[in-house]
Design a protein around this motif. Structure first.
Motif, short mmCIF file in Angstrom:
data_model
loop_
_atom_site.label_atom_id
_atom_site.label_comp_id
_atom_site.label_asym_id
_atom_site.label_seq_id
_atom_site.Cartn_x
_atom_site.Cartn_y
_atom_site.Cartn_z
N GLN A 566 73.17 39.96 -43.24
CA GLN A 566 74.51 39.37 -43.35
C GLN A 566 74.95 39.23 -44.80
N ALA A 567 73.96 39.04 -45.71
CA ALA A 567 74.31 38.96 -47.13
C ALA A 567 74.90 40.28 -47.60
N TYR A 568 74.37 41.38 -47.13
CA TYR A 568 74.91 42.69 -47.50
C TYR A 568 76.30 42.91 -46.89
N LEU A 569 76.54 42.27 -45.75
CA LEU A 569 77.88 42.38 -45.17
C LEU A 569 78.91 41.67 -46.04
N VAL A 570 78.47 40.60 -46.71
CA VAL A 570 79.39 39.85 -47.57
C VAL A 570 79.95 40.76 -48.66
N VAL A 571 79.11 41.68 -49.16
CA VAL A 571 79.56 42.57 -50.25
C VAL A 571 79.93 43.95 -49.69
N ASP A 572 80.16 44.03 -48.39
CA ASP A 572 80.62 45.26 -47.73
C ASP A 572 79.63 46.42 -47.80
N ASN A 573 78.36 46.10 -47.97
CA ASN A 573 77.34 47.15 -47.90
C ASN A 573 76.87 47.23 -46.45
N VAL A 574 77.74 47.78 -45.61
CA VAL A 574 77.54 47.72 -44.16
C VAL A 574 76.33 48.55 -43.73
N ARG A 575 76.17 49.72 -44.30
CA ARG A 575 75.06 50.59 -43.86
C ARG A 575 73.71 49.99 -44.24
N LYS A 576 73.62 49.30 -45.38
CA LYS A 576 72.38 48.63 -45.75
C LYS A 576 72.09 47.50 -44.76
N ALA A 577 73.14 46.78 -44.37
CA ALA A 577 72.98 45.69 -43.40
C ALA A 577 72.46 46.24 -42.07
N ILE A 578 73.05 47.34 -41.61
CA ILE A 578 72.62 47.94 -40.34
C ILE A 578 71.16 48.37 -40.42
N GLU A 579 70.77 48.91 -41.58
CA GLU A 579 69.39 49.34 -41.77
C GLU A 579 68.42 48.16 -41.56
N ILE A 580 68.81 46.98 -42.05
CA ILE A 580 67.95 45.79 -41.90
C ILE A 580 67.98 45.29 -40.45
N PHE A 581 69.14 45.32 -39.82
CA PHE A 581 69.21 44.92 -38.40
C PHE A 581 68.25 45.78 -37.57
N ASP A 582 68.13 47.04 -37.92
CA ASP A 582 67.25 47.96 -37.17
C ASP A 582 65.78 47.61 -37.31
N ARG A 583 65.42 46.80 -38.32
CA ARG A 583 64.01 46.45 -38.54
C ARG A 583 63.54 45.29 -37.65
N GLY A 599 75.66 47.16 -33.66
CA GLY A 599 76.73 47.86 -32.94
C GLY A 599 78.10 47.45 -33.44
N GLN A 600 78.25 46.16 -33.69
CA GLN A 600 79.51 45.64 -34.19
C GLN A 600 79.89 46.29 -35.53
N ASN A 601 78.89 46.47 -36.38
CA ASN A 601 79.17 47.03 -37.70
C ASN A 601 79.27 48.55 -37.71
N TYR A 602 78.60 49.21 -36.77
CA TYR A 602 78.85 50.65 -36.60
C TYR A 602 80.32 50.85 -36.21
N TRP A 603 80.81 49.99 -35.33
CA TRP A 603 82.21 50.08 -34.90
C TRP A 603 83.15 49.77 -36.07
N ARG A 604 82.74 48.83 -36.88
CA ARG A 604 83.53 48.50 -38.07
C ARG A 604 83.66 49.73 -38.97
N LEU A 605 82.57 50.45 -39.14
CA LEU A 605 82.60 51.67 -39.96
C LEU A 605 83.53 52.72 -39.34
N TYR A 606 83.47 52.84 -38.03
CA TYR A 606 84.31 53.80 -37.32
C TYR A 606 85.79 53.48 -37.52
N VAL A 607 86.13 52.21 -37.35
CA VAL A 607 87.53 51.79 -37.47
C VAL A 607 88.02 52.00 -38.90
N THR A 608 87.16 51.67 -39.88
CA THR A 608 87.54 51.85 -41.29
C THR A 608 87.84 53.32 -41.58
N GLU A 609 86.99 54.19 -41.05
CA GLU A 609 87.19 55.63 -41.27
C GLU A 609 88.45 56.12 -40.56
#
Length: 1004
Positions: A566-583, A599-609
């Motif tokens: 969640q700390a990485y989400l604060v600075v918009d490093n979404v893919r790093k955050a997802i990597e940690i969620f996967d652990r 899943g929520q943040n994968y969707w966030r990446l999709y919407v941003t793109e």
């Protein structure tokens, strides 16, 4: 609990117990586990199972029952728990592991016994609630809390009964499936007398007997959840239990189950007030008990004899208090050898209470003598570990306080210090609890106490108290102090990490949460420099990695991972955050949460793109992120469904995960899948009988309506929409959403109208009838909804106009008129509304004039519309309404026809030059063509007839070529096409014949 050091010290000895040979644990893990539990090393069994889980060569049969074995190990560890909190934690974990096993392996041979064990879990939980309620008995201020405990117990006992019934049926099925037992005679050789089939039958019969007994016991406990002894529910439950116990006893007089059933039958008579019958039964059970002073080996029945004697003496205390005192003191002296049993301690407690009551009423000299005797008994019994120990200690403390002692005085014994610590902790007096627990450690060291398990448990209790103190700092916003306090919990005095401490793990996770909050606060503060933000992030990562490293397999480590992500989400490093969620550990309770957040943040990446310019989008990445979002959310939902027990509420993030997945499916136009995900959520909201909707439930209902609407499932869309109106509060936000739904339904009405128009000129009478039926159904639903919406007060100007216009379009003239009048009244009284409705006033007045038209008051309608046109010469609505008035009047009075035609033609000329055509333009074009067709129909001149028909066709085709959907108005398109066909037929052509593009393809 036993500490890790103790466990390791015992490991080699237990290897010999489990099986001979150095590799016994590796070769026979199941036998080793059984040995650990049987020898009282449940906590070591838990650790051993965690090691086994990581072994790739773990035997398949043990992997199949891993959750079941973990449940057994945790339950064994709980039996050695130091206090109620540790016991509750271990039992809770055990129950969850058992629930997982039953859900995932319902057909496993061990599942039946597991089901019965689950019932046993639930009974214990219910008894805890009953005990908690009993502790509040007579306290008026806690009346509601007591009722809540009893209600919880009733619910839990109902679940337990269901589990025992299920197990009973399975046990009976198993017995029926077994072959009949072989006949054994005196001539049968001894080696053949033990038959596996016969043993299996005996075990199945024993299981059936036990399940029936437990079901009867549930009924008895159920009776205890009703306050009034004379209540019908309590009486019925006691009678039912008594009958069941008697049936068990009659069929099992020769075994222990029958003896216990007879004892509980006596207790049921006792509960019913039939004391004599109860005493007779108790005497029957005690008939086989050894006489006082009788020597001999233990029979194993001592617990039941002491319990029955306890029940018997309690009746005597009610009927003959003086005799009770004599018999009780004699029994306690004769059976001193049974002092360690709960029954003995229970009798001692009742004896002390009776003595206290008598001492309080007696003269001072006798009182002092009695008090000395009471304190002597209390001191002796408070040292015995039993279910009554805590009550003895607290009673002793209270008595000393009454006699002028200091309630804060140091405890004299280890057990006393611990009990007082538990009592203080139960009242959230953390400082006091800490002092008593530290006193217990001091006393243990002073007397060189050799019980590392109990000492370790006190240290754990100290950790828990310190954790609560740290949590208090966290709740007060003292985050730095909280982190410093956590450091003292996770490290020993010599700086060693307390890896075997659950409190330390929990505290470490709290430290991570505090560090995350500090980091978020620093990041949000614009005055803070980059160096401070980086320092806060580094501290968070350090604390999180410390937790992950030292407790990698505990839920707290996963909490740390989630917080770090969640700390990485604060600075918009979404893919790093997802990597940690996967652990996060897939077997962890936090795994569904992690998958939801991933899943929520994968969707966030999709919407941003997707929000980027179409040419700049990375389509491959978008497709991948959307697929990953669906994969993660689906995984989270699957696990949650397995974990959640029947009739238990679903976690909030389950609703969020399923809702997000439904929205993702809907966004991809996968409406069937979306509707299947929305409907269970709608059902949950309806079952909860909410009186209003929050943001999440609004999303659920709107999404469901849209999905069903897209599938043309108007019935389900209508059901959800109606509920939405019932539950949604009268607020601008909710009303806006409801208007959106009404617009969706109105669009469906237009589509249905178009379908009817298309079929009207065909011979498909069956389809036409169905289309008409559908149109009527939608109109009725829309009418009901609009009528309810019209009653809402906090509706926007645009919403009110839409309601009025739509009511008018479905011929609800009176309701439309009332709505328009309400709009005008609100304009007069509400300045804000007046500003918002400024552009709609003319339209509203024109629509009110339209009501006069529908009522056939053409003179008045024309007079009013002319005045409105004069006042608003540039407004389109009055001009449109005048054309409708003249056309309707011409139907009654043909002399008005030319005026109507001229009006529509003039309006057409006015709108034709506009680049962006308003919706009214298409209505004008239709009315021009309709007037031309009416002129053609009435003319007797064939040339005129053909000319007007051709012109009508050209008028209608022109806008269809430029805008095939006519501004997304399917009903208008259908009307255009129907009139075109009519014009073509009038010209002598076939409407179905293809047009020759060379000869007839020019634009008009």
């Amino acid at each position: 609990m036993k500490t890790i050091c103790t466990l390791l010290a015992s490991f080699s000895a237990l290897l010999l117990v489990a099986a001979p040979g150095r590799a016994a644990a590796q070769e026979a893990p199941q036998r080793f586990l059984d040995a650990l539990r049987e020898n009282g090393y449940g906590d070591m069994a838990v650790e051993y199972l965690k090691l086994l889980e990581k072994r790739p060569d773990l035997p398949a049969d043990l992997r199949d029952v891993w959750d079941l074995e973990m449940s057994k190990a945790l339950r064994a560890a709980a039996s050695d728990a130091f206090d109620a909190k540790e016991y509750e934690q271990l039992m809770d974990e055990s129950e969850k592991a058992l629930a997982r096993f039953i859900k995932e392996k319902p057909d496993h041979p061990e599942a039946v016994a597991a089901m019965a064990a689950w019932g046993d879990f639930l009974v214990k939980r219910a008894l805890e609630s009953i005990r908690a309620a009993k502790a509040l008995e007579g306290k008026e201020k806690d009346k509601e809390k007591r009722a809540e405990y009893l209600a919880q117990a009733r619910t839990t006992l109902a679940e337990a009964r269901e589990k025992f019934q299920q197990a009973l049926e399975k046990f009976r099925d198993r017995l029926r499936s077994l072959p009949p037992a072989p006949k054994v005679t005196t001539k049968t050789p001894a080696r053949d007398r033990t038959d596996p089939a016969a043993e299996a039958r005996e075990q199945a019969i024993a299981n059936i007997r036990e399940a029936i007994f437990q079901t009867a016991l549930v009924d008895y406990y159920l009776a205890q959840t009703f306050d009034d002894p004379a209540s019908a529910e309590r009486t019925a439950a006691v009678k039912k239990a008594a009958k069941a116990f008697n049936d068990i006893y009659q069929g099992n007089r020769g075994n222990v189950t029958g003896l216990y059933a007879h004892m509980w039958e006596g207790k049921c008579c006792d509960e019913s007030g039939d004391y004599q019958q109860a005493l007779d039964i108790y005497e029957e059970v005690l008939a086989i008990a050894p006489e006082p002073g009788e020597k001999g080996p233990a029979t194993g029945l001592e617990p039941i004899f002491t319990q029955v004697e306890h029940f018997r003496l309690m009746i005597l205390a009610k009927q003959k208090p003086k005799e009770f005192l004599g018999e009780a003191v004699a029994w306690l002296q004769y059976y001193r050898r049974l002092e360690q049993s709960d029954g003995y301690q229970g009798i001692a407690l009742e004896y002390v209470k009776a003595l206290l009551d008598r001492a309080e009423k007696g003269p001072s000299a006798e009182k002092n003598k009695r008090m000395a005797e009471i304190l002597q008994i209390l001191s002796r019994c408070s040292r015995v570990r039993s279910q009554h120990q805590q009550e003895f200690i607290l009673l002793k403390r209270e008595l000393l306080k009454k006699r002028g002692g200091d309630e804060n005085a140091e405890a004299a014994t280890f057990d006393e210090a611990v009990t007082l610590g538990d009592d203080a902790a139960g009242e959230s007096k953390w400082d006091k609890a800490l002092d008593f627990y530290n006193r217990a450690i001091e006393l243990a060291e002073k007397v060189k106490m050799k019980d590392p398990a109990r000492i370790g448990a006190v240290r754990e209790a100290i950790g828990r108290v310190q954790y609560m103190m740290a949590l208090d700092l966290f709740n007060k916003g003292k985050l730095s102090e909280c982190i410093e306090s956590v450091r003292k919990i996770v490290l020993d005095d010599d700086g060693t990490v307390r890896k075997d401490s659950a409190a330390a793990a929990k505290a470490s996770a709290l430290g991570v949460t505090a560090a995350l909050n500090l980091y978020v606060a620093v990041s949000a503060d614009q005055k803070q420099g980059a160096d401070k933000k980086q320092a806060a992030l580094e501290r968070l990562i350090k604390v999180a990695e410390f937790t992950e490293k030292n407790w990698p397999d505990r839920p707290e480590a996963d909490d740390a991972r989630i917080n770090r992500a969640q700390a990485y989400l604060v600075v918009d490093n979404v893919r790093k955050a997802i990597e940690i969620f996967d652990r996060v550990n897939p077997r962890s309770e936090r795994y569904p949460t992690a998958m939801y957040m991933a899943g929520q943040n994968y969707w966030r990446l999709y919407v941003t793109e997707k929000m980027k310019n179409e040419k700049k989008r990375d389509q491959v990445r978008m497709t991948s992120d959307r697929g990953k979002a669906i994969e993660c959310l689906s995984a989270a939902l699957e696990i949650i469904r397995k974990q959640v027990e029947p009739n238990k509420p679903l976690p909030k993030y389950f609703l969020e995960a399923q809702l997000l997945l439904a929205e993702i499916r809907a966004e991809g136009n996968e409406l069937k899948e979306a509707a299947e995900l929305y409907q269970p959520l709608v059902d949950i909201v309806q079952a909860e009988k909410q009186e209003s909707l929050d943001a999440t439930t609004m999303r659920i209902f709107l999404g469901a309506v849209r999905a069903y609407t897209g599938l043309n499932d108007v019935d389900n869309a209508g059901k959800v929409g109606t509920k939405l109106i019932e539950l949604g509060p009268d607020s601008p936000q909710v009303n806006g959403a409801l208007i959106e739904f009404a617009m969706l339904l109105n669009m469906e009405k237009k589509k249905a109208d178009a379908r009817v128009t298309d079929l009207d000129s065909t011979t498909n009478y069956g389809e036409l009838a169905e289309a008409q039926k559908r149109l009527k159904s939608i109109q009725e639903l829309l009418g009901k909804m609009l009528a309810k919406l019209a009653q809402r007060q906090k509706m926007s100007a645009a919403g009110m106009v839409f309601i009025g216009d739509t009511l008018a379009s479905i011929d609800m003239t009176a309701e439309a008129s009332e709505q328009y009048q309400n709009i005008l009244k609100r304009i007069e009284t509400d300045e804000e509304f007046k500003k918002a409705a400024k552009g709609a006033v003319t339209r509203v007045r024109a629509q009110l004039i339209g009501v006069l038209r529908k009522e056939g008051k053409f003179d008045a309608a024309v007079a009013q519309v002319d005045q409105l046109i004069k006042d608003n010469p540039n407004a389109l609505e009055p001009l449109m309404e005048k054309g409708r008035i003249l056309e309707a009047w011409a139907e009654k009075n043909p002399a008005k026809f030319e005026e109507a035609v001229a009006h529509w033609a003039k309006l057409r000329q006015r709108l034709q030059p506009m680049k962006k055509k308003p919706d009214e333009y298409y209505d004008v074009m239709y009315n021009v063509a309709a007037c031309l067709m009416r002129e053609a129909e009435k003319s007797k001149d064939q040339a005129v007839k053909l000319d007007r028909a051709k012109k009508a066709e050209q008028v209608l085709k022109s806008p269809l070529i430029l805008s095939p959907t006519l501004g997304n108005r399917p009903d208008t398109v259908a009307r255009f096409n129907a009139l075109i066909k009519k014009a073509i037929v009038m010209q002598g052509r076939s409407p179905d014949k293809k047009v020759d593009k060379k000869s007839d393809g020019k634009k008009p």
